[in-house]
Design an enzyme around this catalytic site. Structure first.
Site, PDB file in Angstrom:
ATOM      1  N   LYS A  78      30.615  30.016  34.113  1.00  0.00           N
ATOM      2  CA  LYS A  78      30.314  31.004  35.163  1.00  0.00           C
ATOM      3  C   LYS A  78      30.800  32.387  34.755  1.00  0.00           C
ATOM      4  O   LYS A  78      30.049  33.364  34.791  1.00  0.00           O
ATOM      5  CB  LYS A  78      31.002  30.586  36.471  1.00  0.00           C
ATOM      6  N   ASN A  79      32.067  32.454  34.360  1.00  0.00           N
ATOM      7  CA  ASN A  79      32.650  33.779  34.132  1.00  0.00           C
ATOM      8  C   ASN A  79      32.215  34.422  32.812  1.00  0.00           C
ATOM      9  O   ASN A  79      32.479  35.602  32.582  1.00  0.00           O
ATOM     10  CB  ASN A  79      34.176  33.705  34.237  1.00  0.00           C
ATOM     11  N   ARG A 115      32.955  39.195  44.058  1.00  0.00           N
ATOM     12  CA  ARG A 115      33.783  40.129  43.300  1.00  0.00           C
ATOM     13  C   ARG A 115      33.167  40.464  41.930  1.00  0.00           C
ATOM     14  O   ARG A 115      33.214  41.602  41.468  1.00  0.00           O
ATOM     15  CB  ARG A 115      35.175  39.490  43.134  1.00  0.00           C
ATOM     16  N   CYS A 157      36.532  35.656  46.236  1.00  0.00           N
ATOM     17  CA  CYS A 157      37.475  34.648  46.696  1.00  0.00           C
ATOM     18  C   CYS A 157      38.646  35.277  47.414  1.00  0.00           C
ATOM     19  O   CYS A 157      39.023  36.402  47.136  1.00  0.00           O
ATOM     20  CB  CYS A 157      38.041  33.909  45.492  1.00  0.00           C
ATOM     21  N   ARG A 176      42.572  42.276  45.626  1.00  0.00           N
ATOM     22  CA  ARG A 176      41.885  42.399  44.332  1.00  0.00           C
ATOM     23  C   ARG A 176      41.406  43.825  44.185  1.00  0.00           C
ATOM     24  O   ARG A 176      40.259  44.154  44.450  1.00  0.00           O
ATOM     25  CB  ARG A 176      40.785  41.356  44.230  1.00  0.00           C
ATOM     26  N   ASP A 213      43.129  30.005  36.944  1.00  0.00           N
ATOM     27  CA  ASP A 213      42.059  29.240  37.595  1.00  0.00           C
ATOM     28  C   ASP A 213      42.297  27.726  37.538  1.00  0.00           C
ATOM     29  O   ASP A 213      41.570  26.970  38.179  1.00  0.00           O
ATOM     30  CB  ASP A 213      40.690  29.573  36.967  1.00  0.00           C
ATOM     31  N   ILE A 263      49.522  35.808  37.901  1.00  0.00           N
ATOM     32  CA  ILE A 263      48.348  36.703  37.888  1.00  0.00           C
ATOM     33  C   ILE A 263      48.000  37.222  39.282  1.00  0.00           C
ATOM     34  O   ILE A 263      47.854  38.423  39.487  1.00  0.00           O
ATOM     35  CB  ILE A 263      47.107  35.998  37.270  1.00  0.00           C
ATOM     36  N   ARG A 286      29.685  27.690  44.449  1.00  0.00           N
ATOM     37  CA  ARG A 286      29.651  28.996  43.776  1.00  0.00           C
ATOM     38  C   ARG A 286      29.963  28.851  42.291  1.00  0.00           C
ATOM     39  O   ARG A 286      29.507  29.659  41.476  1.00  0.00           O
ATOM     40  CB  ARG A 286      30.706  29.942  44.391  1.00  0.00           C
TER      41      ARG A 286
HETATM   42  C1  EPZ Z   1      38.574  37.160  36.395  1.00  0.00           C
HETATM   43  O1  EPZ Z   1      38.773  37.874  37.605  1.00  0.00           O
HETATM   44  C2  EPZ Z   1      37.872  35.895  36.783  1.00  0.00           C
HETATM   45  N1  EPZ Z   1      36.611  36.222  37.414  1.00  0.00           N
HETATM   46  C3  EPZ Z   1      38.749  35.100  37.731  1.00  0.00           C
HETATM   47  O2  EPZ Z   1      38.111  33.883  38.022  1.00  0.00           O
HETATM   48  C4  EPZ Z   1      40.094  34.803  37.062  1.00  0.00           C
HETATM   49  O3  EPZ Z   1      40.938  34.184  37.983  1.00  0.00           O
HETATM   50  C5  EPZ Z   1      40.730  36.108  36.596  1.00  0.00           C
HETATM   51  O4  EPZ Z   1      39.801  36.856  35.763  1.00  0.00           O
HETATM   52  C6  EPZ Z   1      41.999  35.908  35.795  1.00  0.00           C
HETATM   53  O5  EPZ Z   1      41.737  35.135  34.664  1.00  0.00           O
HETATM   54  C7  EPZ Z   1      35.545  36.517  36.656  1.00  0.00           C
HETATM   55  O6  EPZ Z   1      35.590  36.537  35.432  1.00  0.00           O
HETATM   56  C8  EPZ Z   1      34.267  36.794  37.365  1.00  0.00           C
HETATM   57  P1  EPZ Z   1      41.588  40.366  36.621  1.00  0.00           P
HETATM   58  P2  EPZ Z   1      39.169  39.408  37.599  1.00  0.00           P
HETATM   59  O7  EPZ Z   1      41.052  41.722  36.884  1.00  0.00           O
HETATM   60  O8  EPZ Z   1      38.586  40.031  36.389  1.00  0.00           O
HETATM   61  C9  EPZ Z   1      44.815  43.134  38.670  1.00  0.00           C
HETATM   62  C10 EPZ Z   1      37.169  32.285  39.498  1.00  0.00           C
HETATM   63  O9  EPZ Z   1      37.485  31.480  40.391  1.00  0.00           O
HETATM   64  N2  EPZ Z   1      43.862  44.247  38.801  1.00  0.00           N
HETATM   65  O10 EPZ Z   1      41.716  39.900  35.220  1.00  0.00           O
HETATM   66  O11 EPZ Z   1      38.820  39.941  38.918  1.00  0.00           O
HETATM   67  C11 EPZ Z   1      44.502  41.970  39.611  1.00  0.00           C
HETATM   68  O12 EPZ Z   1      44.923  42.219  40.917  1.00  0.00           O
HETATM   69  C12 EPZ Z   1      37.854  33.579  39.386  1.00  0.00           C
HETATM   70  O13 EPZ Z   1      36.259  32.073  38.678  1.00  0.00           O
HETATM   71  C13 EPZ Z   1      44.311  45.472  39.231  1.00  0.00           C
HETATM   72  O14 EPZ Z   1      45.492  45.654  39.513  1.00  0.00           O
HETATM   73  O15 EPZ Z   1      40.718  39.320  37.432  1.00  0.00           O
HETATM   74  C14 EPZ Z   1      45.244  40.833  38.934  1.00  0.00           C
HETATM   75  O16 EPZ Z   1      46.597  40.840  39.316  1.00  0.00           O
HETATM   76  C15 EPZ Z   1      38.604  34.033  40.504  1.00  0.00           C
HETATM   77  N3  EPZ Z   1      43.413  46.498  39.344  1.00  0.00           N
HETATM   78  C16 EPZ Z   1      45.158  41.199  37.443  1.00  0.00           C
HETATM   79  O17 EPZ Z   1      44.727  42.554  37.394  1.00  0.00           O
HETATM   80  C17 EPZ Z   1      42.102  46.343  39.034  1.00  0.00           C
HETATM   81  O18 EPZ Z   1      41.340  47.324  39.148  1.00  0.00           O
HETATM   82  C18 EPZ Z   1      44.192  40.377  36.644  1.00  0.00           C
HETATM   83  O19 EPZ Z   1      42.980  40.222  37.349  1.00  0.00           O
HETATM   84  C19 EPZ Z   1      41.645  45.079  38.585  1.00  0.00           C
HETATM   85  C20 EPZ Z   1      42.555  44.044  38.473  1.00  0.00           C
END
Ligand code: EPZ
Length: 431
Positions: free
Chosen positions: A31-32, A101, A125, A130, A317, A339, A410
């Site tokens: 998916k991702n 998202r 989610c 986020r 995840d 995370i 999803r």
């Molecule tokens: C990706 O989400 C995945 N989603 C998530 O999978 C996964 O849990 C996550 O990466 C971590 O591996 C997709 O790839 C579509 P991040 P993402 O930005 O990119 C902070 C699932 O169930 N952050 O890497 O949204 C954030 O709050 C999902 O498939 C900021 O502070 O995660 C977090 O603490 C859910 N500011 C950290 O970065 C920003 O602008 C890492 O999140 C963006 C993120």
């Protein structure tokens, strides 16, 4: 969500300690990895073919987003072919984007191509706050202006985006992917420092490179991309969606809990090294082959500590599924979710099922096992905790019903069929 899905739930008869699951399960496309690659079609003035795209709800919503933009999405014998030549502006459909998202990945290629993108705060989610600050600040560093009008962000770069050095304060998967795509059409060179190193980022980077994007540092925390100054890529190109490492890890966990012998095929074992290491430490019997893994449940599982971490660490995840496993392990296990701050909300239900789990902070848990779980009526809170509930229901004594399964659909393709195929009594029921 269709009317039907709103009224569907799963009914699962638990195995109550029996280790009888067996057979073969083939892992679907990731998916991702698929979602950002589908958004990358915006960088092309040529059809892009996608193979092994998983048949899941988030992918269907992404096709709808593309169609709302006037892209064509065609299912063919070779895969899904997407052509974005007719797309005329960067206005993302608010209804879909607010619910998913991952829609935020479209902002990079749309802004780079149309010099303007309009989108709502992206939803998804319920796993804590986020934010999208990294996206907005980076676009500004690349020369764009961000405005919040009514309920949408309007980002404009009338002269196009300019390459910049972007030092991400936290590693973010989606931000890295989005900025990589924005940089591909910017003028000059962009350096993304502290880039996420998740495999999905590297799969996207290799795809872009194959299409002609000048990109180096793939798989490292420093990506360097030289843009085309607005010129779209014209070589017809194919993206082969890699296997889903989270689905792979989930079946490894299920197998470690209750499989006589489970073959997990069509997977990339090197992308699940950290989960395999923890599962082996907990006692699971795991054999690795080239593109498949065999897992067997041991006589007894042992408690281990798990700290989620950016790749190559233990994936957030798989945090909920491994908590279910550790509720069946002897001794004490400590979980530290590094995370996301809101990702332990599901444990109340596990406690109600009989797990001995204590929340020691909004990121930490202590688990004492093993405790036999009992079947229960559950609601899936999000994709990954929903899958963890399926695992919990599978090992419980008695019957469980899981509602709100749209959130599971999803992210997982035909999950009940895969589970039935390895011997679980699970039914999708329409009310
Ligand atoms: C990706 O989400 C995945 N989603 C998530 O999978 C996964 O849990 C996550 O990466 C971590 O591996 C997709 O790839 C579509 P991040 P993402 O930005 O990119 C902070 C699932 O169930 N952050 O890497 O949204 C954030 O709050 C999902 O498939 C900021 O502070 O995660 C977090 O603490 C859910 N500011 C950290 O970065 C920003 O602008 C890492 O999140 C963006 C993120």
């Amino acid at each position: 969500m269709s009317e039907n899905q709103q009224h569907e739930h799963f009914v699962i008869e638990g195995l109550a300690g029996k280790r009888t699951l067996s057979g073969t399960v083939a892992i679907a496309g990731s998916k991702n990895a698929a979602l950002p690659a589908l958004a990358a079609s915006v960088l092309f003035d040529a059809p892009v073919t996608y193979t092994h795209v998983p048949h899941i709800e988030d992918v269907k919503r992404t096709y709808e987003l593309l169609e709302q933009l006037d892209a064509t999405v065609k299912q063919t014998d070779d895969g899904v072919v997407i052509t974005t030549s007719a797309v005329g502006n960067g206005r993302l459909d608010a209804g879909i984007a607010e619910r998913m998202r991952a829609s935020v990945v479209f902002t990079g290629p749309l802004l780079a191509r149309f010099r303007e993108v309009t989108f709502p705060h992206p939803g998804g989610c319920v796993i804590g706050e986020r934010p999208i600050d990294l996206f907005l600040e980076s676009f500004v560093r690349m020369g764009a202006t961000v405005e919040e009008r009514d309920d949408v962000y309007v980002i404009t770069a009338p002269k196009g985006l300019t390459g910049a050095t972007l030092v991400l304060p936290v590693q973010s998967v989606t931000a890295t992917e989005t900025l990589m795509m924005a940089a591909a059409l910017a003028s000059g060179t962009t350096i993304i420092s502290n880039a996420a190193m998740e495999p999905e980022v590297s799969h996207l980077a290799r795809f872009l490179k194959g299409a002609g994007v000048s990109i180096s540092g793939i798989g490292t925390p420093t990506l360097t991309i030289t843009g085309t100054d607005g010129v779209l890529f014209t070589k017809p190109h194919t993206y082969e969606t890699p296997p889903d490492r989270i689905e792979t890890g989930s079946f490894l966990i299920l197998g470690a809990l209750c499989a006589d012998k489970l073959h997990i095929t069509n997977c990339l074992p090197e992308e699940v090294r950290a989960p395999i290491e923890r599962l082996r430490r907990a006692g699971a019997v795991i054999e690795i082959e080239d593109t498949s893994i065999v897992v067997q449940s041991p006589e007894a599982l042992q408690g281990v500590s798990v700290k989620t971490h950016e790749y190559p660490g233990f994936p957030t995840d798989l945090q909920a599924p491994i908590v279910v496993l550790l509720s069946q392990a002897e001794g004490e296990s400590h979980i530290f979710e590094t995370i996301f701050e809101g990702r332990l909300h599901y444990v109340d239900d596990l406690i109600q099922m009989g797990a001995e789990v204590r929340l020691i902070s909004d990121r930490e848990l202590l688990i004492h096992g093993p405790q036999q779980l009992s079947g229960r009526i559950l609601k899936s809170p999000d994709i990954r905790a929903g899958l963890a509930f399926i695992i919990a229901a599978s090992i419980a004594e008695g019957t469980s019903q899981i509602y709100d399964i749209y959130s599971i659909d999803r992210g997982y393709e035909h999950i009940e069929k895969k589970l039935q195929g390895i011997g679980l009594d699970i039914r999708r029921v329409s009310e």
